[in-house]
Scaffold this active site. Structure first.
Site, PDB file in Angstrom:
ATOM      1  CB  THR A  36      -0.919   0.123   1.158  1.00 50.56           C
ATOM      2  OG1 THR A  36      -0.095   0.186   2.357  1.00 50.56           O
ATOM      3  CG2 THR A  36      -1.558  -1.292   1.518  1.00 50.56           C
ATOM      4  CG  ASP A  58      -5.533  -8.019   0.559  1.00 51.86           C
ATOM      5  OD1 ASP A  58      -5.554  -8.140   1.551  1.00 51.86           O
ATOM      6  OD2 ASP A  58      -6.246  -6.886  -0.102  1.00 51.86           O
ATOM      7  CB  THR A 121      -1.722  -0.698  18.951  1.00 49.29           C
ATOM      8  OG1 THR A 121      -1.406   0.916  19.280  1.00 49.29           O
ATOM      9  CG2 THR A 121      -3.168  -0.763  18.703  1.00 49.29           C
ATOM     10  CG  ASP A 122       0.068   2.080  23.435  1.00 49.27           C
ATOM     11  OD1 ASP A 122      -0.398   2.218  22.424  1.00 49.27           O
ATOM     12  OD2 ASP A 122       0.756   2.602  23.968  1.00 49.27           O
ATOM     13  CD  GLU A 123      -3.439   4.557  18.997  1.00 47.99           C
ATOM     14  OE1 GLU A 123      -4.446   4.501  18.370  1.00 47.99           O
ATOM     15  OE2 GLU A 123      -2.415   5.040  18.604  1.00 47.99           O
ATOM     16  CE1 TYR A 148      -3.793   0.692  13.807  1.00 45.87           C
ATOM     17  CE2 TYR A 148      -3.690   2.247  15.630  1.00 45.87           C
ATOM     18  CZ  TYR A 148      -3.187   1.142  14.973  1.00 45.87           C
ATOM     19  OH  TYR A 148      -2.133   0.594  15.385  1.00 45.87           O
ATOM     20  CB  THR A 151     -10.066  -2.025  12.895  1.00 49.82           C
ATOM     21  OG1 THR A 151      -9.093  -1.033  12.787  1.00 49.82           O
ATOM     22  CG2 THR A 151     -11.343  -1.319  12.150  1.00 49.82           C
ATOM     23  CE  LYS A 152      -3.308  -3.646  15.201  1.00 46.78           C
ATOM     24  NZ  LYS A 152      -2.862  -4.419  14.265  1.00 46.78           N
TER      25      LYS A 152
HETATM   26  P1  NAD Z   1       3.146   0.685   8.560  1.00 48.14           P
HETATM   27  O1  NAD Z   1       1.831   1.382   8.059  1.00 48.14           O
HETATM   28  O2  NAD Z   1       4.133   1.329   8.430  1.00 48.14           O
HETATM   29  O3  NAD Z   1       2.877  -0.627   7.645  1.00 48.14           O
HETATM   30  C1  NAD Z   1       2.059  -1.692   7.313  1.00 48.14           C
HETATM   31  C2  NAD Z   1       2.390  -2.490   6.336  1.00 48.14           C
HETATM   32  O4  NAD Z   1       1.098  -3.432   6.055  1.00 48.14           O
HETATM   33  C3  NAD Z   1       2.602  -1.971   5.074  1.00 48.14           C
HETATM   34  O5  NAD Z   1       3.730  -2.417   4.544  1.00 48.14           O
HETATM   35  C4  NAD Z   1       1.443  -2.128   4.118  1.00 48.14           C
HETATM   36  O6  NAD Z   1       1.705  -2.151   2.556  1.00 48.14           O
HETATM   37  C5  NAD Z   1       0.709  -3.372   4.534  1.00 48.14           C
HETATM   38  N1  NAD Z   1      -0.418  -3.864   4.427  1.00 48.14           N
HETATM   39  C6  NAD Z   1      -1.501  -3.028   4.648  1.00 48.14           C
HETATM   40  N2  NAD Z   1      -2.757  -3.545   4.137  1.00 48.14           N
HETATM   41  C7  NAD Z   1      -2.013  -4.651   3.869  1.00 48.14           C
HETATM   42  C8  NAD Z   1      -3.036  -5.983   3.237  1.00 48.14           C
HETATM   43  N3  NAD Z   1      -4.141  -5.877   3.223  1.00 48.14           N
HETATM   44  N4  NAD Z   1      -2.265  -6.982   2.785  1.00 48.14           N
HETATM   45  C9  NAD Z   1      -0.903  -7.065   3.056  1.00 48.14           C
HETATM   46  N5  NAD Z   1      -0.299  -6.219   3.516  1.00 48.14           N
HETATM   47  C10 NAD Z   1      -0.797  -5.093   3.889  1.00 48.14           C
HETATM   48  O7  NAD Z   1       2.634   0.123  10.034  1.00 48.14           O
HETATM   49  P2  NAD Z   1       3.591  -0.039  11.139  1.00 48.14           P
HETATM   50  O8  NAD Z   1       3.667   1.315  11.843  1.00 48.14           O
HETATM   51  O9  NAD Z   1       4.758  -0.751  10.791  1.00 48.14           O
HETATM   52  O10 NAD Z   1       2.617  -1.073  12.252  1.00 48.14           O
HETATM   53  C11 NAD Z   1       2.889  -2.367  11.806  1.00 48.14           C
HETATM   54  C12 NAD Z   1       2.024  -3.184  13.045  1.00 48.14           C
HETATM   55  O11 NAD Z   1       2.184  -2.723  14.488  1.00 48.14           O
HETATM   56  C13 NAD Z   1       0.202  -2.821  12.930  1.00 48.14           C
HETATM   57  O12 NAD Z   1      -0.248  -4.077  13.034  1.00 48.14           O
HETATM   58  C14 NAD Z   1       0.263  -1.823  14.145  1.00 48.14           C
HETATM   59  O13 NAD Z   1      -1.265  -1.804  14.326  1.00 48.14           O
HETATM   60  C15 NAD Z   1       1.181  -2.290  14.995  1.00 48.14           C
HETATM   61  N6  NAD Z   1       1.742  -1.347  15.993  1.00 48.14           N
HETATM   62  C16 NAD Z   1       2.110  -0.040  15.430  1.00 48.14           C
HETATM   63  C17 NAD Z   1       3.003   0.952  16.376  1.00 48.14           C
HETATM   64  C18 NAD Z   1       3.498   1.896  15.856  1.00 48.14           C
HETATM   65  O14 NAD Z   1       4.179   2.967  16.792  1.00 48.14           O
HETATM   66  N7  NAD Z   1       3.854   2.450  14.706  1.00 48.14           N
HETATM   67  C19 NAD Z   1       2.944   0.541  17.962  1.00 48.14           C
HETATM   68  C20 NAD Z   1       2.224  -0.783  18.279  1.00 48.14           C
HETATM   69  C21 NAD Z   1       1.696  -1.467  17.343  1.00 48.14           C
HETATM   70  O1  DAU Z   2       0.339   3.920  20.608  1.00 48.16           O
HETATM   71  C1  DAU Z   2       0.792   2.860  19.393  1.00 48.16           C
HETATM   72  C2  DAU Z   2       0.290   3.775  18.157  1.00 48.16           C
HETATM   73  O2  DAU Z   2       1.240   4.689  17.692  1.00 48.16           O
HETATM   74  C3  DAU Z   2       0.262   2.560  16.816  1.00 48.16           C
HETATM   75  O3  DAU Z   2      -0.736   1.705  17.104  1.00 48.16           O
HETATM   76  C4  DAU Z   2       0.037   3.444  15.537  1.00 48.16           C
HETATM   77  O4  DAU Z   2       0.020   2.616  14.568  1.00 48.16           O
HETATM   78  C5  DAU Z   2       0.930   4.604  15.557  1.00 48.16           C
HETATM   79  O5  DAU Z   2       0.482   5.079  14.362  1.00 48.16           O
HETATM   80  C6  DAU Z   2       1.091   5.638  16.578  1.00 48.16           C
HETATM   81  O6  DAU Z   2      -0.367   6.070  16.840  1.00 48.16           O
HETATM   82  P1  DAU Z   2      -0.336   7.686  17.148  1.00 48.16           P
HETATM   83  O7  DAU Z   2      -1.501   8.413  16.782  1.00 48.16           O
HETATM   84  O8  DAU Z   2       0.035   7.801  18.526  1.00 48.16           O
HETATM   85  O9  DAU Z   2       0.777   8.404  16.354  1.00 48.16           O
HETATM   86  P2  DAU Z   2       1.404   9.602  15.384  1.00 48.16           P
HETATM   87  O10 DAU Z   2       2.701   9.448  15.054  1.00 48.16           O
HETATM   88  O11 DAU Z   2       0.264   9.732  14.497  1.00 48.16           O
HETATM   89  O12 DAU Z   2       0.998  10.647  16.574  1.00 48.16           O
HETATM   90  C7  DAU Z   2       1.911  10.716  17.416  1.00 48.16           C
HETATM   91  C8  DAU Z   2       1.287  11.745  18.559  1.00 48.16           C
HETATM   92  O13 DAU Z   2       1.851  13.304  17.903  1.00 48.16           O
HETATM   93  C9  DAU Z   2      -0.005  12.008  18.524  1.00 48.16           C
HETATM   94  O14 DAU Z   2      -0.449  12.585  19.900  1.00 48.16           O
HETATM   95  C10 DAU Z   2      -0.424  12.982  17.442  1.00 48.16           C
HETATM   96  C11 DAU Z   2       0.499  14.099  17.485  1.00 48.16           C
HETATM   97  N1  DAU Z   2       0.896  14.510  16.130  1.00 48.16           N
HETATM   98  C12 DAU Z   2       1.162  13.699  15.066  1.00 48.16           C
HETATM   99  C13 DAU Z   2       1.246  14.272  13.785  1.00 48.16           C
HETATM  100  C14 DAU Z   2       1.409  13.446  12.634  1.00 48.16           C
HETATM  101  C15 DAU Z   2       1.318  16.081  16.266  1.00 48.16           C
HETATM  102  O15 DAU Z   2       1.091  16.530  17.065  1.00 48.16           O
HETATM  103  N2  DAU Z   2       1.768  16.469  14.927  1.00 48.16           N
HETATM  104  C16 DAU Z   2       1.661  15.676  13.811  1.00 48.16           C
HETATM  105  O16 DAU Z   2       2.104  16.086  12.583  1.00 48.16           O
END
Ligand code: NAD
Ligand code: DAU
Length: 342
Positions: A36, A58, A121-123, A148, A151-152
């Site tokens: 994606t 997918d 996620t902790d969310e 988001y 759905t998680k």
């Molecule tokens: P990301 O958006 O960077 O990556 C998601 C990946 O999934 C992408 O490579 C995308 O192409 C792939 N994808 C999306 N839909 C798909 C589908 N239908 N089939 C196959 N591949 C698909 O996400 P991320 O930040 O790396 O998060 C990865 C996982 O970790 C998620 O499950 C998220 O909920 C969880 N998570 C993220 C964080 C964070 O801080 N980013 C924290 C806790 C948990």
């Molecule tokens: O807690 C785990 C989660 O952390 C994961 O499950 C999600 O996949 C990941 O995206 C992340 O979610 P957040 O919404 O916390 O992350 P984000 O990077 O979008 O934002 C972090 C914080 O910063 C949030 O309080 C919103 C704020 N923010 C975000 C952006 C993009 C800003 O203040 N300015 C910005 O431009």
């Protein structure tokens, strides 16, 4: 365990995990990723074909998923739509990937008796007051706020039901906010770093008092590998590194780390339903499985991340303009300079 399937392995945390597993085990890794807007093959560049295979597809494609699950010992499920702001403008792909995709994988591991680890996620626990002395634990009730996170939460509950009803051998981990290399420029930390590199002032939602509990992506990877190897079937483990900081503090640190005044940022409109604070108590993972983080120093980890974005412009540049245009489309408006977006 010799062969693992990593879904979402071209995304931020999935690609960090693939590099970690290749470096720290002798497993063969197959990645299934739809590529994606968030998936990037460049994040997996340089991996040897002897131990690494990439499949574009997918996770909702039941036939493809079944054929891949049949050939592995374990599945580590990272694939998701992951960005809260996108889920507010269009929840549809979040239902598809996070719910139907997880269901599709669960049915395949049920058929093949395959070990499954679900990344969450902790969310799912909602948010905490700033002065709440408690942190999230494995027993905190689910209370998600956004499309988001709901759905998680739904995907976690599917995993729990498949464990109880069908005896699927699954574990779940719920981690806090990750930072590090290969994170898409839509997310908070890389967005601000790359804005500064482009001469744009960082953008802080609302007053910036919202707290996130930061953990380096490598620490998330080591925790997941620990759970995969030592976790108990049916158990949930919270992953966190005691990294609570408010957003204003993080922006000020990024500015200082890039040689700019601490106040050189703008306030923009707040995220609707914006969770106030996340905080993880990872005692269970540490005491039962012996895990501990290797990046306890957020300042050092952040400095390394700034360096990574400085030296890897070719990786992030193709996504930057479209990402900022998406924020404009989603209605982001400056508050500190009269509502005009620079
Ligand atoms: P990301 O958006 O960077 O990556 C998601 C990946 O999934 C992408 O490579 C995308 O192409 C792939 N994808 C999306 N839909 C798909 C589908 N239908 N089939 C196959 N591949 C698909 O996400 P991320 O930040 O790396 O998060 C990865 C996982 O970790 C998620 O499950 C998220 O909920 C969880 N998570 C993220 C964080 C964070 O801080 N980013 C924290 C806790 C948990
Ligand atoms: O807690 C785990 C989660 O952390 C994961 O499950 C999600 O996949 C990941 O995206 C992340 O979610 P957040 O919404 O916390 O992350 P984000 O990077 O979008 O934002 C972090 C914080 O910063 C949030 O309080 C919103 C704020 N923010 C975000 C952006 C993009 C800003 O203040 N300015 C910005 O431009």
């Amino acid at each position: 365990m010799q062969r693992i399937l990593v879904t979402g392995g071209a995304g931020f945390i999935g690609s960090n995990f693939v590099h970690y597993v290749i470096a720290h085990t002798d497993f063969a890794v197959t990645v299934l990723d739809k590529l994606t807007y968030a998936g990037n093959l460049a994040s997996l560049a340089g991996l040897s074909a002897e131990r690494f295979t990439f499949v574009e597809g997918d996770i909702c494609d039941a036939a493809l998923v079944d054929s891949l699950v049949a050939g592995v010992d374990a599945v580590v499920h990272y694939a998701a739509e992951s960005h809260n702001d996108n889920s507010l403008s269009d929840p549809t792909p979040f239902l598809h990937t996070n719910i139907t995709g997880t269901f599709t994988l669960l049915e395949a591991v049920r058929r093949h008796g395959t070990r499954f680890h679900h990344i969450s996620t902790d969310e799912v626990y909602g948010d905490l007051a700033l002065d709440d002395p408690e942190r999230f634990t494995e027993n905190t009730p689910y209370n998600p706020s956004s499309p988001y996170s709901s759905t998680k939460a739904g995907s976690d509950l599917l995993v729990r039901a498949w464990v109880r009803s069908f005896g699927v051998y699954a574990t779940i981990s719920n981690c806090s906010n990750n930072y590090g290399p290969y994170q898409h420029v839509e997310k908070f930390i890389p967005r601000q770093i790359t804005n500064i590199l482009d001469g744009i002032r960082p953008r802080l939602y609302g007053a910036g008092q919202n707290v996130r509990d930061w953990i380096h992506a490598d620490d998330h990877s080591s925790a997941v590998l620990t759970i995969l190897e030592k976790g108990t079937a049916g158990e949930t483990y919270l992953i966190g590194a005691d990294g609570e900081r408010n957003n204003k503090d993080v922006i000020e640190r990024i500015l200082a780390g890039m040689g700019l005044p601490a106040d050189a940022y703008d306030h923009v409109s707040d995220r609707p339903g914006h969770d106030l604070r996340y905080a993880i108590d990872s005692t269970k993972l540490r005491s039962e499985l012996g895990w501990s983080p290797s990046y306890p120093d957020f300042a050092a980890g952040l400095a390394g991340t700034i360096d990574w974005y400085r030296t890897n412009e070719a990786w992030w540049r193709p996504q930057k303009a479209a990402t900022e245009a998406k924020y404009l489309d989603q209605g982001e408006a400056l508050r500190t300079s009269g509502g005009v977006h620079s």
